[in-house]
Design a protein around this motif. Sequence first.
Motif, mmCIF file in Angstrom:
data_model
loop_
_atom_site.group_PDB
_atom_site.id
_atom_site.type_symbol
_atom_site.label_atom_id
_atom_site.label_comp_id
_atom_site.label_asym_id
_atom_site.label_seq_id
_atom_site.Cartn_x
_atom_site.Cartn_y
_atom_site.Cartn_z
ATOM 1 N N ASN B 44 67.904 -25.881 76.264
ATOM 2 C CA ASN B 44 67.928 -25.594 74.834
ATOM 3 C C ASN B 44 67.150 -26.628 74.038
ATOM 4 O O ASN B 44 66.432 -26.287 73.095
ATOM 5 N N VAL B 45 67.305 -27.915 74.426
ATOM 6 C CA VAL B 45 66.558 -28.972 73.746
ATOM 7 C C VAL B 45 65.065 -28.741 73.939
ATOM 8 O O VAL B 45 64.274 -28.807 72.990
ATOM 9 N N LEU B 46 64.684 -28.422 75.168
ATOM 10 C CA LEU B 46 63.261 -28.204 75.462
ATOM 11 C C LEU B 46 62.720 -27.033 74.655
ATOM 12 O O LEU B 46 61.587 -27.081 74.171
ATOM 13 N N GLY B 50 60.079 -27.318 71.513
ATOM 14 C CA GLY B 50 58.807 -26.668 71.816
ATOM 15 C C GLY B 50 58.076 -27.295 72.987
ATOM 16 O O GLY B 50 56.884 -27.080 73.172
ATOM 17 N N ALA B 51 58.800 -28.107 73.792
ATOM 18 C CA ALA B 51 58.144 -28.790 74.902
ATOM 19 C C ALA B 51 57.732 -27.807 76.003
ATOM 20 O O ALA B 51 56.804 -28.073 76.754
ATOM 21 N N LEU B 52 58.426 -26.697 76.078
ATOM 22 C CA LEU B 52 58.126 -25.740 77.147
ATOM 23 C C LEU B 52 56.971 -24.821 76.778
ATOM 24 O O LEU B 52 56.346 -24.221 77.626
ATOM 25 N N ARG B 54 55.366 -21.475 74.570
ATOM 26 C CA ARG B 54 55.789 -20.069 74.530
ATOM 27 C C ARG B 54 55.971 -19.497 75.919
ATOM 28 O O ARG B 54 56.926 -18.798 76.210
ATOM 29 N N GLN B 55 55.003 -19.833 76.788
ATOM 30 C CA GLN B 55 55.015 -19.255 78.135
ATOM 31 C C GLN B 55 56.233 -19.737 78.909
ATOM 32 O O GLN B 55 56.914 -18.955 79.557
ATOM 33 N N GLY B 56 56.486 -21.047 78.781
ATOM 34 C CA GLY B 56 57.606 -21.635 79.509
ATOM 35 C C GLY B 56 58.925 -21.053 79.076
ATOM 36 O O GLY B 56 59.759 -20.668 79.909
ATOM 37 N N SER B 57 59.134 -20.936 77.755
ATOM 38 C CA SER B 57 60.422 -20.405 77.317
ATOM 39 C C SER B 57 60.535 -18.916 77.619
ATOM 40 O O SER B 57 61.641 -18.403 77.791
ATOM 41 N N GLY B 58 59.387 -18.240 77.722
ATOM 42 C CA GLY B 58 59.421 -16.830 78.088
ATOM 43 C C GLY B 58 59.886 -16.605 79.515
ATOM 44 O O GLY B 58 60.317 -15.511 79.864
ATOM 45 N N LEU B 59 59.793 -17.658 80.336
ATOM 46 C CA LEU B 59 60.172 -17.503 81.735
ATOM 47 C C LEU B 59 61.648 -17.751 81.978
ATOM 48 O O LEU B 59 62.158 -17.423 83.038
#
Lengths: 292, 340
Positions: B44-46, B50-52, B54-59
Amino acid sequence: MQQLCEQLLNGLNLGSVYALIALGYTMVYGIAKMLNFAHGDIIMVGAYTLLLSGSRFGLPWWASVLLCTVICCVLGVSIEKIAYKPLRSSSPLTVLITAIGVSYFLQSSALLIFGSNKQKVDSLIKIKGFTFYGINISGESIVTLSVTIIIMILLTLFIKKTKMGKAMLAVSEDKGAAQLMGVNVNSTISATFAIGSSLAAVAGILYMSSYGFVGPYTGSLPGIKAFVAAVLGGIGSIPGAMLGGILLGIIESMAKTYISTDLADAIVFGILIVVLLFRPTGLLGKKRMEKV
Amino acid sequence: MAKKQMTGSEKLILAQTQLKANLKKRKKTVFAVILGIAAFIICNVLISTGALGRQGSGLLVPICINIMLAVSLNLIVGFLGELSLGHAGFMSVGAYAGCLFTIHANLPTIIEFPLALIIGGLTAAVFGVIIGLPALRLNGDYLAIVTLAFGEIIRSIINSLDFTGGAGGLKGINKFSNFSVAYIAAMITIVVIVNLVNSRHGRAITAIRDNIISAEATGINVVFYKLLSFVIAAFFAGAAGVLYGHHLAILKPGTFDFNKSIEILVIVVLGGMGSIPGSIIAAIVITLLPEVLRDLSDYRMLIYSIALIVMMLSSSSTHLAELRMKIRKKLGLSGRKGVA
C-alpha cells in the motif's frame, strides 16, 4: 434424406480419423496404463511434415506419407524413452502432468518454428469423387474409409497372429506376469508407441486432406475427442476404439448439422460424462476388479 | 515405535517434544500473520508513493488472483492428489455470475462487490457439486479428462448464450477490483485452505491422496472428502474469477480455455504440489515473469512446458535423487529428506 446421407458420410469420414487416433490412445493406455496427452500433438507434427514435404519440397505422395510416418514414429518412441520411461513406477498424477508438459512442449515448439497462423496443406488425395443417387461422395471420403478399414484389418491380424502382438496383449493383461514369461516389456511398450504414433501420422494425413489447414493447436482438439472416442468404446479395447471413433464422428457431424455448430463440442464432451457415469468401462470394455 | 509400555520419563520427553512442536507451530503462525500484514502495508505504501508505477500496481491484483487460483487448485492437486484440468471452468462460471450480478443489481459498491464475490464463489461451488457428483466416482486419468471436458462444455455454453454476451464478451463491468479487496480475498483463501489442510478433514484428504483404498478401509468417506475439496477449490476459483472480471472490465469465454487451466497447474507444480507457500511464491513469480522478461514472452509457454517435464522427472527419478544427495553432501548440507 439426401442431407442425412451426406452427413452420415461426413461423420464416417471424421469418425475414421478419430478411430485411428483413438487406437493409439487405447493401445498405449492398455499397455503403459497412461494417458498420452501428447498423442494429439503428434498429428500436428505429422501435418507440418506433410506441409514441408508435399507443399514445399514437392515430394511424391508416397514419399510424403513415408516421411510423415517415420518422423511421427521416431518422435513417439523418443518421447516415450525420454519423458515417460523414467516415470514408469511413479504415480499416475506425475505421469499425466509430464504428458501435458510434453504436449505443451510440442505445441509451443511448433508455434515458435511455424508461427501462429494456420497454413494451407495441399491434399494428397487426387481421386475424383462421384455422385450416387444424388449423394456426393468425395474422393477424400473414399480414400479415408478404405485406408481406415485396411489399417484396422492389418492391426487386428498383427495383434492376433504375430509374436509382438501377443506380447502386447500379455503386457496389457498383466505386466509383471508377462515379464516373468520372458516378454521384453520395454521393447513392447516402445513398439506400442511406434504403432500408435504411426497411426496418428496416417490420421494426420487424412485429417489434413479433408480440412486442409494446420496450426500449432490443430492436434489438441481432435486428440481430446479421440480420447473421448476411446473411452466411449472402452479404453484398452481395440474394436472399442474403432466403434467409439466412428460413433463419435457421426454424432458430431449430426450435432453440427441439426443442433448447433457452437454446441457440437459440448455435446461430444457431454457424451463422455454420460458414458463414464453409466458405463465407465465403455461399450466394449471389460470390467476390471480393483485389487488391493 | 511404541511396542513396549512407555516409562514415565519417556512419556515426559514425548510431552515435551509435543509442546515444542506446538510452540514451533505457533511461532510459524505468528510469523505468517506478521508477514501477511507487513506485505499488505508495504504494497500500500508503495502504491500511494507511486514507487511501483502504473504498470507495477496494475500487476498486484493479477498476482492476488493467481494466488487464489493456485492455492485452491493445490488443494485438489497437491493434497487430494487428483488432477483437475477444469479450474478455468470454475473461474469462468464464478466470473460470469458475479459480473452479471454487479451489472444488474444497483446496490452501493461496499455491499455489492463483496456480495458479488460470494455469489460468484457459490455459483462455482454449485457447479463443483454438479460436476463433482458423477466425476468423483472416478479417479486418476478419467477424472482429469472429465474435468477437462467440463471446462470445455462450460466454455462452449457461455459462447452460445445471449445474456453472457456470447463470443463477443460481457462488457460494461465496473472496475471494482483494487489491491485491498484482492489482497483480503487472497488472504481469506490462504487462511481457509491452510486451516482446512491442517485439520482433521485435511488429514483425511491427504490420506486419500496417499492411498485411496486404505483410506476407505479406515472409514474415511472418500466421496465426501473429494467433493468437499472440489467444492472449496471451486468456490475460491469462482471468487477469483469475479475479481478478474472486475479487474479487466470485460469477460471473454475464450480467456477461460484449457490453456488457462494449464497455466494454473504450472504455478502449482512449480511451487511444489502440496506446498501452499510454494504456490504463493510461484504465483508471484509466474505473474511477474512475462512482464520482467518481455523479450522472452514468445518462449514463455516453451519454458513452462520444459519446467513441467523437468520438475516431474526430477521429483521422481531415483538417479536424480541420488545425484541431489551427492551434491548436498559435497556442499556440506546435511540430510534433509531427499525424496518426497
